[in-house]
Design an enzyme around this catalytic site. Structure first.
Site, mmCIF file in Angstrom:
data_model
loop_
_atom_site.group_PDB
_atom_site.id
_atom_site.type_symbol
_atom_site.label_atom_id
_atom_site.label_comp_id
_atom_site.label_asym_id
_atom_site.label_seq_id
_atom_site.Cartn_x
_atom_site.Cartn_y
_atom_site.Cartn_z
ATOM 1 N N TYR A 145 11.181 48.496 23.080
ATOM 2 C CA TYR A 145 11.448 47.154 22.571
ATOM 3 C C TYR A 145 10.860 46.017 23.387
ATOM 4 C CZ TYR A 145 14.397 49.423 19.175
ATOM 5 O OH TYR A 145 14.832 50.220 18.143
ATOM 6 N N PHE A 153 26.330 48.731 20.430
ATOM 7 C CA PHE A 153 26.197 48.422 19.016
ATOM 8 C C PHE A 153 24.825 48.824 18.495
ATOM 9 C CE2 PHE A 153 25.557 44.429 21.441
ATOM 10 C CZ PHE A 153 24.251 44.134 21.112
#
Length: 415
Positions: free
Chosen positions: A127, A415
């Site tokens: 990322y 999450f």
């Protein structure tokens, strides 16, 4: 930025295609469907935030979703799009699908007024190239039973109550104490929906891996709950006797005395040998309470990654450690509106004003490094030493001080 093969397109996922969405995730992460989990715990991601890449034949080739979160930042909070369930089918990799999904996510988040995105990276190398910076670390400890703690005044007068977890009675208690315990710590993000809070105390038998049903320990001052832990034990017997493991899923405490009482209880359960902590901040009180850290096993890993989508709004949402007047030159290949020079002026109260400027830059950095600095847990000087933030030493030191948080950032749930 559309990098899709001919005939492919991005699409909102309708409710009737949720199972296909989940199938892509299962193929990508090599997990099997679990009807019991699906029965006990509803799908956690809001359906209106699910997206997919459709192949030319109409099947889903890749998927992603996001949570509507409010992330604490130094001195404040910011609307945050929690990127999640990012999955590409194994037979669709290396075709530009991920880049298109990330771009779609960034654009949709901006349209919703979310100036920041964050995620947990299944694989760390992925990322950064999309502007996400590693903004926090976490540490997990494996502690021998009976490890000594330094004394804390008031701990001895507190009591502990142990019971099986009852989601109907305990879900909101756990979340309320979690939020209160993390006050002032950047990254300590509340579980935004009833479904996410249900996952916190959820305990499907198929996921116990030999551990007992989930337990709740509460630390009480009279009737006032001051700390709690969700945990379970896995019975084991070795040649020398009982050798059970205590696995703590979550631990929250409101003050030093209740922290001490909670861990005193968890570290001295009968028939156990080791205690495994949940993800902790690198400055968590337990690290200071333990008399001797050497016998513990410690694993340090990255925690939350942060991406600024709207640089002036994001920088203006937090407070800073002292007055400053610094010009940042930011690069951002995916969101050109962020690129250029920004003047960050911080007043004596720590509030900031961020404006465009043509003035010479004091510091030059990519949006990835700005995201890493954002929660106050990274050093501009250290990133400069590594060659990723450019500027004079005094300017990097000033930026480090300005962005610093008194508490290390962490998000204890994934999450």
């Amino acid at each position: 930025m559309n990098t899709l093969p001919a005939g492919y397109r991005t699409a909102v996922v309708p409710p009737e295609r949720l199972e296909e969405f989940r199938t892509v995730d299962q193929l990508a992460f090599a997990v099997s469907p679990d009807p019991e989990v699906e029965r006990l715990l509803p799908f956690p991601v809001p359906l209106d935030r699910l997206m997919a890449v459709e192949a030319a034949d109409g099947r889903y080739a890749a998927v992603h979703g996001s949570y509507d979160l409010v992330m604490p930042v130094p001195g404040g909070q910011v609307a945050c799009a929690g990127l999640t369930w990012v999955s590409v089918r194994p037979d669709e990799r290396r075709r530009g699908l991920l880049r298109t999904m990330i771009t779609t996510h960034l654009e949709r988040s901006l349209e919703r007024g979310e100036p920041v995105s964050a995620l947990f990276a299944a694989e760390a190398p992925i990322y950064g190239r999309f502007g996400y910076g590693s903004a926090a670390d976490q540490v997990r400890l494996t502690v021998p039973r009976g490890a000594a703690l330094r004394p804390v005044a008031g701990s001895e007068r507190l009591t502990v109550r142990l019971e099986r977890v009852d989601p109907g009675r305990h879900t909101e208690l756990v979340e309320d104490l979690y939020v209160r315990a993390g006050a002032g710590r950047p990254g300590w993000t509340p579980r935004a929906t009833p479904v996410l809070r249900a996952y916190t105390v959820g305990d499907p038998p198929s996921r116990r891996a030999g551990f007992e049903p989930l337990l709740l320990a509460t630390v009480l001052d009279g009737q006032d709950v001051r700390a709690l832990a969700l945990f379970a034990r896995k019975a084991s017997w070795g040649e020398d006797g009982a050798d059970a493991v205590v696995r703590v899923r979550e631990a929250s405490a409101l003050d030093a005395a209740s922290t001490h009482r909670l861990w005193s209880f968890l570290l001295d359960l009968d028939l156990t040998a080791t205690v495994e902590t949940p993800p902790l901040a690198v400055d968590d009180p337990l690290l200071h309470l333990l008399v001797d850290l050497r016998p513990t096993r410690r694993r340090l890993t990255d925690n939350v990654w942060v991406r600024l989508l709207d640089v002036p709004t994001a920088l203006g949402a937090r407070r800073y450690a002292g007055p400053a007047d610094v010009v940042l030159e930011v690069t951002d290949t995916l969101l050109p509106a962020n690129a250029g020079r920004w003047r960050l002026v911080v007043d004596a109260a720590g509030d900031a004003e961020v404006t465009r400027t043509d003035a010479d830059a004091h510091v030059r950095l990519d949006v990835r490094e700005l995201g890493a600095l954002y929660l106050g847990g990274r050093s501009a000087t250290a990133l400069g030493t590594a060659g990723f933030v450019l500027g004079e030493g005094r300017d990097l030191a000033r930026l480090t001080t300005t962005f610093a948080s008194p508490l290390a950032p962490v998000c204890p749930w994934m999450f």
